[in-house]
Design a protein around this motif. Sequence first.
Motif, PDB file in Angstrom:
ATOM      1  N   LEU A 219      11.370   0.984  -2.820  1.00  0.00           N
ATOM      2  CA  LEU A 219      10.969   1.677  -1.588  1.00  0.00           C
ATOM      3  C   LEU A 219      10.574   0.628  -0.560  1.00  0.00           C
ATOM      4  O   LEU A 219       9.792  -0.280  -0.867  1.00  0.00           O
ATOM      5  N   ARG A 220      11.100   0.776   0.666  1.00  0.00           N
ATOM      6  CA  ARG A 220      10.832  -0.198   1.725  1.00  0.00           C
ATOM      7  C   ARG A 220      10.077   0.469   2.876  1.00  0.00           C
ATOM      8  O   ARG A 220      10.071   1.704   2.992  1.00  0.00           O
ATOM      9  N   PRO A 221       9.434  -0.346   3.740  1.00  0.00           N
ATOM     10  CA  PRO A 221       8.565   0.220   4.782  1.00  0.00           C
ATOM     11  C   PRO A 221       9.255   1.168   5.752  1.00  0.00           C
ATOM     12  O   PRO A 221       8.599   2.012   6.355  1.00  0.00           O
ATOM     13  N   ASP A 222      10.557   1.048   5.942  1.00  0.00           N
ATOM     14  CA  ASP A 222      11.242   1.925   6.885  1.00  0.00           C
ATOM     15  C   ASP A 222      11.780   3.187   6.224  1.00  0.00           C
ATOM     16  O   ASP A 222      12.548   3.934   6.826  1.00  0.00           O
ATOM     17  N   GLU A 223      11.376   3.443   4.983  1.00  0.00           N
ATOM     18  CA  GLU A 223      11.877   4.589   4.234  1.00  0.00           C
ATOM     19  C   GLU A 223      10.753   5.564   3.901  1.00  0.00           C
ATOM     20  O   GLU A 223       9.582   5.183   3.833  1.00  0.00           O
ATOM     21  N   VAL A 224      11.120   6.820   3.681  1.00  0.00           N
ATOM     22  CA  VAL A 224      10.217   7.836   3.143  1.00  0.00           C
ATOM     23  C   VAL A 224      10.870   8.382   1.880  1.00  0.00           C
ATOM     24  O   VAL A 224      12.021   8.819   1.918  1.00  0.00           O
ATOM     25  N   ARG A 225      10.167   8.327   0.768  1.00  0.00           N
ATOM     26  CA  ARG A 225      10.705   8.818  -0.500  1.00  0.00           C
ATOM     27  C   ARG A 225      10.273  10.271  -0.696  1.00  0.00           C
ATOM     28  O   ARG A 225       9.085  10.564  -0.769  1.00  0.00           O
ATOM     29  N   TYR A 226      11.240  11.157  -0.747  1.00  0.00           N
ATOM     30  CA  TYR A 226      10.979  12.564  -1.029  1.00  0.00           C
ATOM     31  C   TYR A 226      11.505  12.901  -2.418  1.00  0.00           C
ATOM     32  O   TYR A 226      12.536  12.381  -2.847  1.00  0.00           O
TER      33      TYR A 226
ATOM     34  N   ALA B 280       0.857  -1.182   0.000  1.00  0.00           N
ATOM     35  CA  ALA B 280       0.000   0.000   0.000  1.00  0.00           C
ATOM     36  C   ALA B 280       0.895   1.234   0.000  1.00  0.00           C
ATOM     37  O   ALA B 280       1.858   1.305   0.759  1.00  0.00           O
ATOM     38  N   LEU B 281       0.558   2.205  -0.847  1.00  0.00           N
ATOM     39  CA  LEU B 281       1.308   3.452  -0.923  1.00  0.00           C
ATOM     40  C   LEU B 281       0.474   4.587  -0.358  1.00  0.00           C
ATOM     41  O   LEU B 281      -0.709   4.725  -0.682  1.00  0.00           O
ATOM     42  N   ASP B 282       1.111   5.409   0.471  1.00  0.00           N
ATOM     43  CA  ASP B 282       0.532   6.670   0.923  1.00  0.00           C
ATOM     44  C   ASP B 282       1.303   7.769   0.201  1.00  0.00           C
ATOM     45  O   ASP B 282       2.498   7.955   0.430  1.00  0.00           O
ATOM     46  N   VAL B 283       0.617   8.483  -0.700  1.00  0.00           N
ATOM     47  CA  VAL B 283       1.282   9.431  -1.591  1.00  0.00           C
ATOM     48  C   VAL B 283       0.740  10.832  -1.347  1.00  0.00           C
ATOM     49  O   VAL B 283      -0.479  11.032  -1.269  1.00  0.00           O
ATOM     50  N   THR B 284       1.629  11.804  -1.237  1.00  0.00           N
ATOM     51  CA  THR B 284       1.221  13.210  -1.278  1.00  0.00           C
ATOM     52  C   THR B 284       2.048  13.919  -2.345  1.00  0.00           C
ATOM     53  O   THR B 284       3.230  13.613  -2.547  1.00  0.00           O
TER      54      THR B 284
ATOM     55  N   ALA C 283       7.969  34.491  -6.717  1.00  0.00           N
ATOM     56  CA  ALA C 283       8.881  34.649  -7.842  1.00  0.00           C
ATOM     57  C   ALA C 283       8.323  34.004  -9.104  1.00  0.00           C
ATOM     58  O   ALA C 283       8.948  34.059 -10.157  1.00  0.00           O
ATOM     59  N   GLY C 284       7.137  33.369  -8.985  1.00  0.00           N
ATOM     60  CA  GLY C 284       6.530  32.713 -10.138  1.00  0.00           C
ATOM     61  C   GLY C 284       7.003  31.301 -10.361  1.00  0.00           C
ATOM     62  O   GLY C 284       6.717  30.700 -11.404  1.00  0.00           O
ATOM     63  N   THR C 285       7.714  30.705  -9.392  1.00  0.00           N
ATOM     64  CA  THR C 285       8.187  29.330  -9.512  1.00  0.00           C
ATOM     65  C   THR C 285       7.085  28.366  -9.089  1.00  0.00           C
ATOM     66  O   THR C 285       6.515  28.487  -8.000  1.00  0.00           O
ATOM     67  N   LEU C 286       6.798  27.395  -9.958  1.00  0.00           N
ATOM     68  CA  LEU C 286       5.850  26.336  -9.629  1.00  0.00           C
ATOM     69  C   LEU C 286       6.649  25.109  -9.200  1.00  0.00           C
ATOM     70  O   LEU C 286       7.484  24.604  -9.964  1.00  0.00           O
ATOM     71  N   ALA C 287       6.410  24.639  -7.972  1.00  0.00           N
ATOM     72  CA  ALA C 287       7.123  23.481  -7.436  1.00  0.00           C
ATOM     73  C   ALA C 287       6.144  22.358  -7.160  1.00  0.00           C
ATOM     74  O   ALA C 287       4.974  22.591  -6.817  1.00  0.00           O
ATOM     75  N   ILE C 288       6.639  21.123  -7.313  1.00  0.00           N
ATOM     76  CA  ILE C 288       5.877  19.934  -6.928  1.00  0.00           C
ATOM     77  C   ILE C 288       6.750  19.122  -5.988  1.00  0.00           C
ATOM     78  O   ILE C 288       7.864  18.730  -6.342  1.00  0.00           O
ATOM     79  N   ASP C 289       6.249  18.899  -4.770  1.00  0.00           N
ATOM     80  CA  ASP C 289       6.937  18.087  -3.772  1.00  0.00           C
ATOM     81  C   ASP C 289       6.188  16.784  -3.576  1.00  0.00           C
ATOM     82  O   ASP C 289       4.991  16.792  -3.266  1.00  0.00           O
ATOM     83  N   TYR C 290       6.890  15.673  -3.738  1.00  0.00           N
ATOM     84  CA  TYR C 290       6.308  14.349  -3.557  1.00  0.00           C
ATOM     85  C   TYR C 290       6.827  13.733  -2.262  1.00  0.00           C
ATOM     86  O   TYR C 290       7.998  13.894  -1.908  1.00  0.00           O
ATOM     87  N   MET C 291       5.937  12.990  -1.579  1.00  0.00           N
ATOM     88  CA  MET C 291       6.336  12.183  -0.431  1.00  0.00           C
ATOM     89  C   MET C 291       5.569  10.876  -0.490  1.00  0.00           C
ATOM     90  O   MET C 291       4.339  10.867  -0.672  1.00  0.00           O
ATOM     91  N   VAL C 292       6.291   9.756  -0.350  1.00  0.00           N
ATOM     92  CA  VAL C 292       5.680   8.435  -0.499  1.00  0.00           C
ATOM     93  C   VAL C 292       6.184   7.505   0.598  1.00  0.00           C
ATOM     94  O   VAL C 292       7.387   7.472   0.889  1.00  0.00           O
ATOM     95  N   THR C 293       5.271   6.748   1.190  1.00  0.00           N
ATOM     96  CA  THR C 293       5.632   5.669   2.108  1.00  0.00           C
ATOM     97  C   THR C 293       4.875   4.409   1.693  1.00  0.00           C
ATOM     98  O   THR C 293       3.867   4.466   0.966  1.00  0.00           O
ATOM     99  N   THR C 294       5.348   3.260   2.177  1.00  0.00           N
ATOM    100  CA  THR C 294       4.733   1.979   1.845  1.00  0.00           C
ATOM    101  C   THR C 294       4.749   1.059   3.055  1.00  0.00           C
ATOM    102  O   THR C 294       5.520   1.274   4.001  1.00  0.00           O
ATOM    103  N   ASP C 295       3.908   0.031   3.023  1.00  0.00           N
ATOM    104  CA  ASP C 295       3.903  -0.945   4.110  1.00  0.00           C
ATOM    105  C   ASP C 295       4.528  -2.274   3.693  1.00  0.00           C
ATOM    106  O   ASP C 295       4.624  -3.195   4.504  1.00  0.00           O
ATOM    107  N   ARG C 296       4.957  -2.378   2.415  1.00  0.00           N
ATOM    108  CA  ARG C 296       5.673  -3.559   1.920  1.00  0.00           C
ATOM    109  C   ARG C 296       6.695  -3.091   0.900  1.00  0.00           C
ATOM    110  O   ARG C 296       6.502  -2.070   0.244  1.00  0.00           O
ATOM    111  N   PRO C 297       7.766  -3.833   0.717  1.00  0.00           N
ATOM    112  CA  PRO C 297       8.719  -3.457  -0.325  1.00  0.00           C
ATOM    113  C   PRO C 297       8.030  -3.362  -1.689  1.00  0.00           C
ATOM    114  O   PRO C 297       7.219  -4.222  -2.049  1.00  0.00           O
ATOM    115  N   THR C 298       8.359  -2.316  -2.427  1.00  0.00           N
ATOM    116  CA  THR C 298       7.728  -2.087  -3.727  1.00  0.00           C
ATOM    117  C   THR C 298       8.678  -1.260  -4.579  1.00  0.00           C
ATOM    118  O   THR C 298       9.797  -0.935  -4.164  1.00  0.00           O
TER     119      THR C 298
END
Length: 373
Positions: free
Chosen positions: A339-346, A149-153, A161-176
Amino acid sequence: MPRPTLHRSPYGTAPGGEDVDLLRLDSGIGVRAEVLTYGGILHSLSVPDAAGNSSSVVLSLASVDEYAEKSPYFGAFIGRYANRIAHGRFTLDGMEYQVPTNDRGHALHGGPEGFDKRIWQAEPLPSDDMASVRLSLLSPDGDMGFPGALDVTATYSLDRAGTLAIDYMVTTDRPTVVSLSHHAYFNLAGRPGDVLGHTLQVDAGSYVPVSDDGIPLGPAVLVDGTAFDLSSPRRIGDMFGLHDPQLDDAGGYDHCWVIRTGSAGPGLRRAARLTAPAAARVMEVWTTEPGLQVYTGNQLDGSLADSGGHPYLRHSAVCLETQHLPDSPNHADYPTAVLRPDEVRYSRTEYRFPHLTASGERADSPPEITERK
């Protein structure tokens, strides 16, 4: 200086009957973004040119139904895995997984029901100097055949300044495996026409050659002496004239470059610089991702049109998709997408417009936020 603002309003209904909202982010200096909760789609990005005339620089469609039924990922969030996985198969921790194939026998952009087809939950984020909205999605274990399962934001932010940014954050409960991207189609001229006259610079010394169905042939190779040497600004149409077999087979660019890390390591760094004819608009792409997929709208065929009825023809736009390398789960020598359960992907990607002369000073008060009525 005017404050950044955020306004939320109803936009339409998704095929499943869910309400779709539109969020308008305004920088206060003329750059404005419109985002849909369907697919997280960047529906519009209005940017003033060097003379102060504003128009949208991304391709869009007129309705939710068109995005759902016809869109080639216009402006959408891409997941679970951007780009292609060969034959939809990969092995992780000794277990083989099969995910749906939807592109010439391969898995593309997360499969036929990827994140571009989902309703994202939107939460406006008050800020001192920008308009921001956080979109979130829960992708269950087994979604499109992927484990865990992925929890994604994914947070869109538009600053003063007119800069458009996209920040991603992802966690999982199983290796994926995960590779998120954004699939905006850019035409900095802000009017109908092709991008062959745009100049493009990609800050990379190597790229990934692919088969005629888009699957990597092996390790990345040096761009030196090829039509993929964009280390200095090159006119896109001039590069097509070099008749490189990789370009001719694809009908243009649809390839991934490996972004230089530099002495500071793999943090936020510039990946590309795109310039409209006569330097009317300039956009830089900055990212923490290892790769940049450049796609020059090779398959646009006039069957889709803008709100004024102008058809989107071949090479009407260029996509600059920050991501992990294609088919990484099947290439141990590529940067890992595991991505593994003990990691947060930014991950962060920024679209900067250096031709603008905004001061970029901080706002005196938080952006105004108007909720859906």
